[in-house]
Design a protein around this motif. Structure first.
Motif, PDB file in Angstrom:
ATOM      1  N   ASN A   1       5.731   6.630  18.217  1.00 59.06           N
ATOM      2  CA  ASN A   1       5.326   5.153  18.708  1.00 59.06           C
ATOM      3  C   ASN A   1       6.007   4.250  17.370  1.00 59.06           C
ATOM      4  N   SER A   2       6.861   4.750  16.566  1.00 56.48           N
ATOM      5  CA  SER A   2       7.249   4.208  15.661  1.00 56.48           C
ATOM      6  C   SER A   2       8.761   4.377  15.931  1.00 56.48           C
ATOM      7  N   SER A   3       9.090   4.089  17.064  1.00 56.03           N
ATOM      8  CA  SER A   3      10.464   4.963  17.080  1.00 56.03           C
ATOM      9  C   SER A   3      11.219   3.143  17.116  1.00 56.03           C
ATOM     10  N   ASP A   4      10.702   1.800  16.919  1.00 57.62           N
ATOM     11  CA  ASP A   4      11.266   0.819  16.949  1.00 57.62           C
ATOM     12  C   ASP A   4      11.615   0.136  16.121  1.00 57.62           C
ATOM     13  N   GLU A   5      10.833   1.216  14.609  1.00 51.79           N
ATOM     14  CA  GLU A   5      11.415   1.129  13.693  1.00 51.79           C
ATOM     15  C   GLU A   5      12.971   1.832  12.866  1.00 51.79           C
TER      16      GLU A   5
ATOM     17  N   ASN B   1       6.006   3.718   5.662  1.00 48.08           N
ATOM     18  CA  ASN B   1       6.491   3.418   4.681  1.00 48.08           C
ATOM     19  C   ASN B   1       7.487   3.779   3.790  1.00 48.08           C
ATOM     20  N   ALA B   2       7.816   5.189   4.634  1.00 45.96           N
ATOM     21  CA  ALA B   2       9.637   6.031   4.150  1.00 45.96           C
ATOM     22  C   ALA B   2       9.866   4.983   4.468  1.00 45.96           C
ATOM     23  N   ILE B   3      10.432   4.309   5.490  1.00 47.56           N
ATOM     24  CA  ILE B   3      10.987   3.313   6.499  1.00 47.56           C
ATOM     25  C   ILE B   3      11.228   1.987   6.247  1.00 47.56           C
ATOM     26  N   GLN B   4      10.317   1.865   5.161  1.00 49.85           N
ATOM     27  CA  GLN B   4      10.189   0.741   4.122  1.00 49.85           C
ATOM     28  C   GLN B   4      11.277   0.421   3.510  1.00 49.85           C
TER      29      GLN B   4
ATOM     30  N   ASN C   1       6.254   5.823 -13.540  1.00 49.76           N
ATOM     31  CA  ASN C   1       5.124   4.858 -14.317  1.00 49.76           C
ATOM     32  C   ASN C   1       4.304   4.184 -12.861  1.00 49.76           C
ATOM     33  N   GLU C   2       4.749   4.054 -12.047  1.00 49.13           N
ATOM     34  CA  GLU C   2       3.896   3.638 -11.080  1.00 49.13           C
ATOM     35  C   GLU C   2       3.135   4.645  -9.903  1.00 49.13           C
ATOM     36  N   MET C   3       3.418   6.140 -10.187  1.00 48.49           N
ATOM     37  CA  MET C   3       3.257   6.909  -9.391  1.00 48.49           C
ATOM     38  C   MET C   3       0.888   6.916  -9.092  1.00 48.49           C
ATOM     39  N   ASP C   4       0.814   6.316 -10.009  1.00 45.03           N
ATOM     40  CA  ASP C   4      -0.760   6.701 -10.108  1.00 45.03           C
ATOM     41  C   ASP C   4      -0.895   5.646  -9.462  1.00 45.03           C
ATOM     42  N   PHE C   5      -0.037   4.441  -9.201  1.00 47.97           N
ATOM     43  CA  PHE C   5      -1.066   3.187  -8.531  1.00 47.97           C
ATOM     44  C   PHE C   5      -0.751   3.012  -7.070  1.00 47.97           C
ATOM     45  N   VAL C   6      -0.231   3.541  -6.846  1.00 46.73           N
ATOM     46  CA  VAL C   6       0.748   3.684  -5.213  1.00 46.73           C
ATOM     47  C   VAL C   6      -0.110   3.108  -4.360  1.00 46.73           C
ATOM     48  N   PHE C   7      -1.215   4.116  -4.608  1.00 42.56           N
ATOM     49  CA  PHE C   7      -2.695   4.059  -3.723  1.00 42.56           C
ATOM     50  C   PHE C   7      -3.301   3.080  -3.439  1.00 42.56           C
ATOM     51  N   ASP C   8      -3.858   2.342  -4.375  1.00 45.15           N
ATOM     52  CA  ASP C   8      -3.977   1.044  -4.454  1.00 45.15           C
ATOM     53  C   ASP C   8      -3.743  -0.021  -3.908  1.00 45.15           C
ATOM     54  N   LYS C   9      -4.647  -0.552  -3.521  1.00 46.11           N
ATOM     55  CA  LYS C   9      -4.508  -1.324  -2.035  1.00 46.11           C
ATOM     56  C   LYS C   9      -4.052  -2.778  -2.893  1.00 46.11           C
ATOM     57  N   PHE C  10      -2.790  -3.280  -2.067  1.00 43.48           N
ATOM     58  CA  PHE C  10      -2.141  -4.515  -1.889  1.00 43.48           C
ATOM     59  C   PHE C  10      -1.219  -3.344  -3.411  1.00 43.48           C
ATOM     60  N   TYR C  11      -0.541  -2.579  -3.424  1.00 42.73           N
ATOM     61  CA  TYR C  11      -0.122  -2.711  -4.479  1.00 42.73           C
ATOM     62  C   TYR C  11       1.501  -2.203  -3.721  1.00 42.73           C
ATOM     63  N   ARG C  12       2.249  -3.147  -4.246  1.00 45.90           N
ATOM     64  CA  ARG C  12       3.985  -2.324  -4.208  1.00 45.90           C
ATOM     65  C   ARG C  12       4.695  -2.762  -5.460  1.00 45.90           C
ATOM     66  N   LEU C  13       5.929  -1.341  -5.300  1.00 46.46           N
ATOM     67  CA  LEU C  13       6.878  -0.881  -6.410  1.00 46.46           C
ATOM     68  C   LEU C  13       7.442  -2.642  -6.827  1.00 46.46           C
TER      69      LEU C  13
ATOM     70  N   GLY D   1       5.752  -6.381   3.250  1.00 46.36           N
ATOM     71  CA  GLY D   1       4.832  -5.286   3.227  1.00 46.36           C
ATOM     72  C   GLY D   1       3.410  -5.437   2.315  1.00 46.36           C
ATOM     73  N   THR D   2       2.421  -5.758   2.818  1.00 48.80           N
ATOM     74  CA  THR D   2       1.401  -5.290   2.403  1.00 48.80           C
ATOM     75  C   THR D   2       0.359  -4.966   0.944  1.00 48.80           C
ATOM     76  N   GLY D   3       1.225  -3.806   1.177  1.00 41.88           N
ATOM     77  CA  GLY D   3       0.807  -2.453   0.385  1.00 41.88           C
ATOM     78  C   GLY D   3      -1.062  -2.214   0.360  1.00 41.88           C
ATOM     79  N   LEU D   4      -1.025  -2.426   1.950  1.00 41.99           N
ATOM     80  CA  LEU D   4      -2.232  -1.224   2.215  1.00 41.99           C
ATOM     81  C   LEU D   4      -2.224   0.303   3.011  1.00 41.99           C
ATOM     82  N   GLY D   5      -0.599   0.508   3.440  1.00 41.39           N
ATOM     83  CA  GLY D   5      -0.283   1.696   4.377  1.00 41.39           C
ATOM     84  C   GLY D   5       0.328   2.714   3.463  1.00 41.39           C
ATOM     85  N   LEU D   6      -0.200   2.498   1.999  1.00 41.94           N
ATOM     86  CA  LEU D   6      -0.264   4.298   1.250  1.00 41.94           C
ATOM     87  C   LEU D   6      -2.342   4.252   1.208  1.00 41.94           C
TER      88      LEU D   6
END
Length: 358
Positions: A217-221, A255-258, A291-303, A310-315
């Motif tokens: 399903n992710s083959s196009d990316e 997320n890994a591809i992005q 210093n950002e690893m504690d926030f990567v699972f937060d909604k709408f958070y992007r590095l 990206g909307t920051g919703l994936g993780l």
């Protein structure tokens, strides 16, 4: 405090009065040891507690009631509202004034604190709303513009386009539509998670098949990335929600591809312990800033260091779906390069494999 203030007025009056009465009863049997003036301090403390828990009028009632109880049961002569000495009368008046002021001031302080909290929550909501708008303005507008542009080109140049150019435009429309659909699905999934509507539907699943489906399903990316997955032949069937697991895998892949450079390698491994299904998902990209690893699972958070969309919703969906199945997700940077996600989900195993292991 918020819970007690959601009580009906009747219940607030009842509970505040009962607290005063119960405290007075306990003090009555110990007044010989602590003295009647110590009883006044204890009753003042209960009035303060009521001021923290309830609205203003139940608190005023408890202050008045505590003064009357202290006078009737503890100031001599007892069992009467008459006060024997001028000193006790002065102390009683001071108690009544202090109890009332204490009740009102404590309640007002709590009201100010509540308003400050509301302001902070409102500011957070506005910030979250702005973040969402900024994210969607790019993530939704870009594929929509691509679709509209490709369709306009096809309509305006029907007789001039070669078959190859036509197929390329159709491919652009398909990729943009899939991207648009993914963002809408992520928003809907996050809404379901926040509303508590996600209820896992467990069934026996072939995990190797789930991984292959997610990769397909992710083959196009994944044209400029390599995904490595070696299925285990003796892997048992797991009883869990295959749809949620598939969404977890697809969000991890996306997320890994992005966030990894082109031609990075993504590794997926599936194992199990005595009670858990375990997914190891890693890549050889740049990893995550410590210093950002504690926030990567937060909604709408992007590095911060990336300009990628990206909307920051994936993780956050990965974590939400994992926890919906009572699992855990951990993130770590690998010693050399890249990052690794470890997901553990409690699951039953197929009986045939259990018997083989025994």
């Amino acid at each position: 405090m918020l819970i007690t203030r959601n009580f009906s007025k009747k219940n607030q009056y009842l509970i505040s009065v009962l607290l005063i009465v119960l405290t007075a009863v306990l003090c009555y049997f110990s007044v010989g040891f602590i003295g009647y003036r110590a009883v006044a301090l204890i009753l003042l403390l209960v009035v303060s507690v009521n001021a923290i828990l309830f609205d203003i009028f139940p608190v005023i009632l408890s202050a008045l009631l505590s003064a009357l109880i202290w006078n009737f049961f503890f100031i001599k002569p007892t069992f009467t509202l008459h006060i024997g000495t001028a000193e006790d009368a002065l102390v009683f008046m001071m108690y009544f004034v202090i109890a009332t002021i204490n009740a009102v001031l404590t309640y007002k302080i709590r009201e100010v604190e509540r308003k400050e909290r509301d302001e902070v929550e409102r500011a957070k909501a506005i910030k979250l709303y702005n973040t969402l708008l900024n994210s969607l303005s790019h993530e939704l507008r870009t594929p929509i513009s691509t679709i509209i542009g490709a369709i306009d080109t096809i309509k305006d140049n029907q007789n001039k386009l070669s078959e190859r150019n036509r197929l390329e435009l159709y491919s652009e429309i398909e990729i943009a539509s899939l991207r648009l659909n993914r963002q809408v699905e992520n928003l809907l999934n996050m809404s379901r998670l926040e509303a508590g509507f996600i209820q896992p539907k467990k069934d026996w699943c072939d995990f190797n098949e789930l991984v292959f489906t997610a990769i397909k399903n992710s083959s196009d990316e994944t044209k400029n990335h390599q995904i490595k997955f070696t299925p285990l032949e003796n892997l048992p069937l797991f009883k869990l929600d295959g749809g949620l697991v598939e969404q977890i895998l697809q969000n991890l892949i996306h997320n890994a591809i992005q966030y990894t450079p082109e031609y990075s390698i993504i590794n997926i491994e599936v194992t199990h312990s005595e009670k858990n299904c375990i997914i190891h998902f890693s890549d050889n990209g740049n990893g995550f800033p410590e210093n950002e690893m504690d926030f990567v699972f937060d909604k709408f958070y992007r590095l911060n260091r990336t300009s990628t969309g990206g909307t920051g919703l994936g993780l956050s969906i990965v974590k939400g779906y994992t926890e919906a199945m009572y699992g855990t997700v951990q993130l770590e940077n690998l010693p050399q390069v890249g990052a690794k996600f470890t997901i553990e989900i409690p699951s039953e195993f197929s009986q045939s494999t259990i018997l083989e292991n025994e």
